[in-house]
Design a protein around this motif. Structure first.
Motif, PDB file in Angstrom:
ATOM      1  N   ASN A 250       0.655  -1.340   0.003  1.00  0.00           N
ATOM      2  CA  ASN A 250       0.038   0.071   0.191  1.00  0.00           C
ATOM      3  C   ASN A 250       0.846   1.348  -0.024  1.00  0.00           C
ATOM      4  O   ASN A 250       0.554   2.259  -0.723  1.00  0.00           O
ATOM      5  CB  ASN A 250      -1.068  -0.037   1.347  1.00  0.00           C
ATOM      6  N   LYS A 253       2.253   1.945  -3.493  1.00  0.00           N
ATOM      7  CA  LYS A 253       1.203   2.569  -4.220  1.00  0.00           C
ATOM      8  C   LYS A 253       1.044   4.054  -3.941  1.00  0.00           C
ATOM      9  O   LYS A 253       0.738   4.738  -5.094  1.00  0.00           O
ATOM     10  CB  LYS A 253      -0.279   1.742  -4.034  1.00  0.00           C
ATOM     11  N   ASN A 254       0.933   4.234  -2.704  1.00  0.00           N
ATOM     12  CA  ASN A 254       0.941   5.793  -2.393  1.00  0.00           C
ATOM     13  C   ASN A 254       2.108   6.503  -2.937  1.00  0.00           C
ATOM     14  O   ASN A 254       1.787   7.733  -3.674  1.00  0.00           O
ATOM     15  CB  ASN A 254       0.800   6.085  -0.995  1.00  0.00           C
ATOM     16  N   SER A 256       3.501   5.657  -5.788  1.00  0.00           N
ATOM     17  CA  SER A 256       3.656   5.774  -7.224  1.00  0.00           C
ATOM     18  C   SER A 256       2.158   6.602  -7.755  1.00  0.00           C
ATOM     19  O   SER A 256       2.051   6.703  -8.931  1.00  0.00           O
ATOM     20  CB  SER A 256       3.435   4.307  -7.751  1.00  0.00           C
ATOM     21  N   GLY A 257       1.320   7.053  -6.751  1.00  0.00           N
ATOM     22  CA  GLY A 257       0.269   7.784  -7.046  1.00  0.00           C
ATOM     23  C   GLY A 257      -1.028   7.018  -7.652  1.00  0.00           C
ATOM     24  O   GLY A 257      -1.774   7.489  -8.395  1.00  0.00           O
ATOM     25  N   GLU A 258      -0.931   5.688  -7.215  1.00  0.00           N
ATOM     26  CA  GLU A 258      -1.965   4.956  -7.926  1.00  0.00           C
ATOM     27  C   GLU A 258      -3.200   5.084  -6.861  1.00  0.00           C
ATOM     28  O   GLU A 258      -3.132   5.302  -5.596  1.00  0.00           O
ATOM     29  CB  GLU A 258      -1.516   3.294  -7.535  1.00  0.00           C
TER      30      GLU A 258
END
Length: 258
Positions: A250, A253-254, A256-258
């Motif tokens: 998670n 992901k943060n 990566s801006g997902e």
């Protein structure tokens, strides 16, 4: 049933529910045992139970309760002559204070524990205490002091061939150097801990080192590098089925801006 008989039954129940990993019932029966001991005014046994309860609180991340119970135990510490129990208590109490954000109180207890450890044959928990002291000193804002304690700890664990605690100290040295602009030295310690993980065949240590490095890079603003190293750490955590893999995924992901 007499008090000793009741206590034996309660201790057996504690063991059963520890094996079943049922913390609420472990706490329940330990506290019932503690109540019986207090009625009998056996302060030596009360101290032992409080130390055990503090340890179980820490294992179950009940940090405020661990600190409260640990402080109760400290009031009875003079009733005990077992240095191992005292060191364990001070380690848990110090770590509990660290977890609730009271670094100075943590440091006070950890340094007391280290002093007892250094006077005790085989220096029990010395490596862990040095690691926690380094963390506590760093959190007080004293970076040179943190490095000094961690380097002393590294020297001590290497002398004792304590590879279990060498890894965490190397990771902390890496983190502190990265946060104090000492990136070249940080890389040296990072390479040392990766080398140690290979020598000891400890994949979890490798994963922890990679994730720590990733977090440090992200703090410095090197997000792409942080993601690259974080993904390497994630593969290890997932392969080992470590629950923290979810948090790592998670976090990446943060970033990566997902």
């Amino acid at each position: 049933m007499d008090i000793e008989g009741q206590r034996t039954a309660l201790q057996q129940l504690v063991q059963i529910y520890m094996i079943k990993n049922d913390p609420p019932l472990v706490f329940k029966y330990l506290e019932e045992d503690l109540e019986l001991v207090r009625k009998s005014e056996n302060q030596e046994e009360e101290f032992k139970l409080l130390v055990q309860l503090t340890n179980i609180c820490m294992q179950n991340r009940e940090f405020n309760k661990a600190v409260h119970t640990g402080e109760e135990a400290m009031e009875l510490a003079e009733q005990n002559e077992d240095p191992l129990l005292q060191i364990n208590l001070l380690r848990n109490l110090g770590q509990g204070y660290l977890e609730i954000g009271e670094a100075e109180k943590a440091l006070e207890n950890l340094e007391m524990g280290l002093a007892i450890s250094q006077k005790t044959p085989k220096n029990p928990l010395q490596g862990k205490l040095f690691t926690l002291i380094g963390e506590a000193v760093f959190k007080t804002g004293d970076i040179p002091g943190a490095l000094k304690h961690l380097k002393k700890g590294l020297e001590a664990v290497r002398k004792a061939n304590d590879r279990v605690n060498e890894g965490p100290i190397l990771i902390q040295l890496t983190e502190v150097h990265m946060q104090s602009q000492g990136e070249e030295q940080a890389k040296n310690y990072f390479e040392d801990v990766l080398s140690l993980s290979v020598k000891t065949k400890d994949r979890l240590l490798e994963g922890k080192a990679l994730w720590s490095w990733s977090l440090s890079l992200n703090k410095k603003g090197s997000v792409e590098e942080a993601i690259t190293w974080g993904q390497k750490a994630l593969k290890i955590y997932e392969a080992l089925k470590i629950p923290e893999a979810i948090d790592i995924r998670n976090e990446i992901k943060n970033w990566s801006g997902e």
